[in-house]
Write an enzyme that holds these catalytic residues in place. Structure first.
Site, mmCIF file in Angstrom:
data_model
loop_
_atom_site.group_PDB
_atom_site.id
_atom_site.type_symbol
_atom_site.label_atom_id
_atom_site.label_comp_id
_atom_site.label_asym_id
_atom_site.label_seq_id
_atom_site.Cartn_x
_atom_site.Cartn_y
_atom_site.Cartn_z
ATOM 1 N N ASP A 1 5.166 -5.733 9.267
ATOM 2 C CA ASP A 1 6.225 -5.283 10.176
ATOM 3 C C ASP A 1 6.316 -6.173 11.407
ATOM 4 O OD1 ASP A 1 7.082 -3.218 8.587
ATOM 5 O OD2 ASP A 1 5.867 -1.692 9.579
ATOM 6 N N ARG B 1 0.845 -1.201 0.000
ATOM 7 C CA ARG B 1 0.000 0.000 0.000
ATOM 8 C C ARG B 1 0.876 1.246 0.000
ATOM 9 N NH1 ARG B 1 -4.727 0.161 4.305
ATOM 10 N NH2 ARG B 1 -3.022 0.741 5.674
HETATM 11 C C1 PRP Z 1 -0.980 -4.868 4.306
HETATM 12 C C2 PRP Z 1 -1.714 -6.186 4.407
HETATM 13 C C3 PRP Z 1 -2.553 -6.176 3.144
HETATM 14 C C4 PRP Z 1 -2.901 -4.712 2.996
HETATM 15 C C5 PRP Z 1 -4.304 -4.509 3.467
HETATM 16 O O1 PRP Z 1 0.073 -4.963 3.446
HETATM 17 O O2 PRP Z 1 -0.865 -7.283 4.505
HETATM 18 O O3 PRP Z 1 -1.867 -6.651 2.001
HETATM 19 O O4 PRP Z 1 -2.000 -3.984 3.828
HETATM 20 O O5 PRP Z 1 -4.725 -3.223 3.265
HETATM 21 P P1 PRP Z 1 -5.848 -2.835 2.217
HETATM 22 O O6 PRP Z 1 -6.993 -3.748 2.441
HETATM 23 O O7 PRP Z 1 -6.161 -1.404 2.574
HETATM 24 O O8 PRP Z 1 -5.284 -2.945 0.828
HETATM 25 P P2 PRP Z 1 1.122 -3.754 3.191
HETATM 26 O O9 PRP Z 1 0.632 -2.896 2.072
HETATM 27 O O10 PRP Z 1 1.408 -3.076 4.482
HETATM 28 O O11 PRP Z 1 2.389 -4.495 2.631
HETATM 29 P P3 PRP Z 1 3.398 -5.497 3.365
HETATM 30 O O12 PRP Z 1 2.643 -6.772 3.650
HETATM 31 O O13 PRP Z 1 4.443 -5.704 2.342
HETATM 32 O O14 PRP Z 1 3.895 -4.849 4.618
HETATM 33 N N1 URA Z 2 -2.322 -3.392 6.844
HETATM 34 C C1 URA Z 2 -1.913 -3.807 8.057
HETATM 35 O O1 URA Z 2 -0.905 -4.531 8.160
HETATM 36 N N2 URA Z 2 -2.618 -3.429 9.123
HETATM 37 C C2 URA Z 2 -3.717 -2.668 9.047
HETATM 38 O O2 URA Z 2 -4.323 -2.344 10.074
HETATM 39 C C3 URA Z 2 -4.121 -2.222 7.774
HETATM 40 C C4 URA Z 2 -3.411 -2.615 6.688
#
Ligand code: PRP
Ligand code: URA
Length: 210
Positions: free
Chosen positions: A204, A105
């Site tokens: 994270d 995101r």
């Molecule tokens: C997080 C989570 C989802 C997304 C959800 O990933 O693992 O993929 O956010 O949010 P949304 O429904 O608003 O799209 P992130 O983008 O933080 O990436 P990461 O897993 O690489 O940290």
């Molecule tokens: N992605 C996350 O990892 N946590 C949240 O709360 C929303 C998006």
């Protein structure tokens, strides 16, 4: 029309989810819990796998019993955090193939950015279970489902651990045919599009990157 989500309110899952949400839970335990919860949700998400009858010999004589029939399955974790669920679901269905979709995101807009997609070559013939612990705005799930459908998949399920009402509605509107499984439907998103009460940033916390 959107399908009602399947919310896994089993006591074992709810107990583990509380530990997962706790900010004092460190990465090692967090990773273990994500996998354990994924296994338990997968038990329900695989309830409709087809069976066929086979003849076997027990020590007592012949018997007609059931085995999983040949329908093919693929798990597709959304990187990064979806990888945290993969071992947990493979523990139940080790013969499934695995694809990967890379999305993150944008920190300002919360709009998903695609950076990777590698799926089994016969994905169109497989039932797919998408894995991501968090369904927040729904943008990442909608994008991943769209990518998989573009390759010909028809039967797709989405497995997450925590869903926000906003994300459920968005996925339900965009892909009403996709059944969603989660352990909790939380209250709402905050102004940064994080789930409340949620568990923070799943990626994270799994990888200890913050
Ligand atoms: C997080 C989570 C989802 C997304 C959800 O990933 O693992 O993929 O956010 O949010 P949304 O429904 O608003 O799209 P992130 O983008 O933080 O990436 P990461 O897993 O690489 O940290
Ligand atoms: N992605 C996350 O990892 N946590 C949240 O709360 C929303 C998006």
């Amino acid at each position: 029309m959107s399908i009602k989500p399947f919310i896994m309110d089993h006591p074992l899952i709810q107990h583990k989810l509380t530990l997962l949400r706790d900010k004092n839970t460190g990465s090692k335990e967090f990773r273990e819990l994500v996998n354990e919860i994924a296994t338990l949700i997968c038990y329900e998400a695989s309830r409709d796998l087809p069976l066929e009858e086979v003849e076997i010999e027990t020590p007592m004589g012949p018997a007609v019993t059931k085995v999983l029939s040949g329908r093919k399955l693929a798990f597709v974790p959304i990187l990064r955090a979806g990888m945290g669920m993969l071992d947990g679901v493979l523990a139940l269905i080790p013969a499934a193939k695995v694809g990967h979709i890379g999305l993150y995101r944008d920190e300002e807009t919360a709009i998903p950015v695609e950076y990777y997609c590698k799926l089994p070559s016969d994905i169109a013939e497989r039932d797919v279970i998408l894995l991501d612990p968090m369904l927040a705005t729904g943008g990442s799930a909608i994008d991943a489902i769209t990518q998989i459908k573009a390759r010909g998949c028809k039967n797709i399920k989405f497995m997450c651990i925590i869903a926000a009402p906003e994300g459920l509605e968005a996925v339900g509107n965009a892909h009403p045919d996709v059944q969603i499984y989660c352990a909790s439907l939380d209250k709402c998103l905050n102004d940064k599009k994080y789930i409340l009460p949620g568990l923070g940033d799943a990626g994270d916390r799994i990888y200890g990157t913050k």
